[in-house]
Motif scaffolding. Structure first.
Motif, short mmCIF file in Angstrom:
data_model
loop_
_atom_site.label_atom_id
_atom_site.label_comp_id
_atom_site.label_asym_id
_atom_site.label_seq_id
_atom_site.Cartn_x
_atom_site.Cartn_y
_atom_site.Cartn_z
N SER A 182 -21.08 1.49 -51.17
CA SER A 182 -21.22 0.98 -49.80
C SER A 182 -19.94 1.11 -48.99
O SER A 182 -19.97 1.11 -47.76
CB SER A 182 -21.68 -0.48 -49.81
N VAL A 183 -18.79 1.23 -49.67
CA VAL A 183 -17.52 1.32 -48.95
C VAL A 183 -17.44 2.58 -48.08
O VAL A 183 -16.63 2.64 -47.14
CB VAL A 183 -16.32 1.28 -49.94
N ALA A 184 -18.26 3.58 -48.39
CA ALA A 184 -18.20 4.84 -47.64
C ALA A 184 -19.44 5.07 -46.78
O ALA A 184 -19.66 6.18 -46.30
CB ALA A 184 -18.03 6.01 -48.62
N GLU A 185 -20.25 4.02 -46.58
CA GLU A 185 -21.46 4.18 -45.78
C GLU A 185 -21.41 3.28 -44.56
O GLU A 185 -20.70 2.26 -44.56
CB GLU A 185 -22.70 3.86 -46.62
N LYS A 195 -22.75 -6.97 -47.73
CA LYS A 195 -21.82 -6.79 -46.61
C LYS A 195 -20.52 -7.59 -46.73
O LYS A 195 -19.45 -7.08 -46.43
CB LYS A 195 -22.53 -7.10 -45.29
N GLU A 196 -20.60 -8.86 -47.15
CA GLU A 196 -19.38 -9.68 -47.23
C GLU A 196 -18.40 -9.09 -48.23
O GLU A 196 -17.21 -8.94 -47.94
CB GLU A 196 -19.72 -11.13 -47.60
N VAL A 197 -18.91 -8.75 -49.42
CA VAL A 197 -18.02 -8.20 -50.44
C VAL A 197 -17.56 -6.80 -50.06
O VAL A 197 -16.43 -6.40 -50.35
CB VAL A 197 -18.71 -8.21 -51.82
N THR A 201 -13.78 -5.74 -50.07
CA THR A 201 -13.42 -4.61 -50.93
C THR A 201 -12.68 -3.54 -50.14
O THR A 201 -11.70 -2.96 -50.62
CB THR A 201 -14.67 -4.03 -51.61
N LEU A 202 -13.13 -3.28 -48.92
CA LEU A 202 -12.43 -2.32 -48.06
C LEU A 202 -11.00 -2.79 -47.78
O LEU A 202 -10.05 -1.99 -47.81
CB LEU A 202 -13.19 -2.15 -46.73
#
Length: 232
Positions: A182-185, A195-197, A201-202
């Motif tokens: 999800s970090v790249a989407e 979303k929160e994590v 994470t980002l």
């Protein structure tokens, strides 16, 4: 026997299965295989450490000649058992988790493997447990290795404490640093529960990239692991 499932980001189940069956499972100790199969039936089985990531951790533990380690987040204990099996007879791993119940799922396997004496399990939130370790000045720089797979929003708080506890040349490994890709989407296709994590994470990945105190490698194993080697 647990079904082969890609915990990682490889798009081909067949390729992931090939890696597991060719390079990982043939070398996986019997106690780890047993615990992996037990954990497979747990409703939160996805929280377990990916076996291919575990194989790399074993190599890293050997490369730094680890004797004293820290594990933040234990679940049923796959990575904990792997660490205990890898450490020398007089080695010690301080294992921190809020739930002793999950740890006790794997405890019979740990006992059977003959490595329970290497484990100091502490039922606690991680920040107070790490702060307690830091209250003893002798612990500063006293650990060789740490593995973190706990509440993601606190990873940077753990990092700042572990940077004082891990020796220069020691290694810290963070799990789930790609968070299901999800970090790249775009946020528009990220499930709400991620979303929160994803946001934290980002932020973590950006901070680790800029942290001159560590050498890093971001590997697409499991759900993404970031390996940090303390430089000073």
């Amino acid at each position: 026997m647990a079904k082969d499932e890609a915990k990682g980001l490889l798009k081909s189940e067949e390729l992931y299965k090939y890696i597991l069956e060719t390079s990982v499972y043939p070398r996986e100790p019997a106690p780890l295989k047993e615990l992996r199969n037990i954990t497979h039936n747990h409703p939160q089985a996805g929280m377990a450490t990916a076996p291919d990531a575990g194989q790399l951790m074993e190599m890293l533990l050997n490369l730094v000649n680890a004797r004293k380690t820290i594990e933040v987040g234990v679940f049923t204990g796959y990575s904990l058992l792997l660490t205990a099996l890898t450490l020398p007879e007089d080695g010690k791993v301080i294992a921190i988790d809020m739930s002793r119940d999950s740890y006790e799922i794997g405890l019979p396997v740990i006992k059977k493997a003959g490595v329970e004496h290497k484990i100091d399990f502490r039922e606690s939130e991680a920040l107070p447990a790490l702060d307690e370790l830091l209250n003893d000045k002798a612990n500063e720089g006293g650990f060789d290795f740490a593995f973190v797979d706990a509440d993601k929003v606190n990873y940077w708080n753990y990092h700042e404490r572990l940077m004082r506890l891990i020796k220069v040349g020691g290694i810290i490994v963070y799990d789930n640093t790609l968070w299901g890709g999800s970090v790249a989407e775009p946020d528009s296709i990220t499930p709400e529960w991620r979303k929160e994590v994803k946001k934290t994470t980002l932020e973590l990945n950006k901070k680790l990239s800029a942290d001159e105190r560590v050498q890093i490698s971001h590997a697409a194993l499991g759900d993404g692991i970031t390996i940090c080697r303390r430089l000073y």
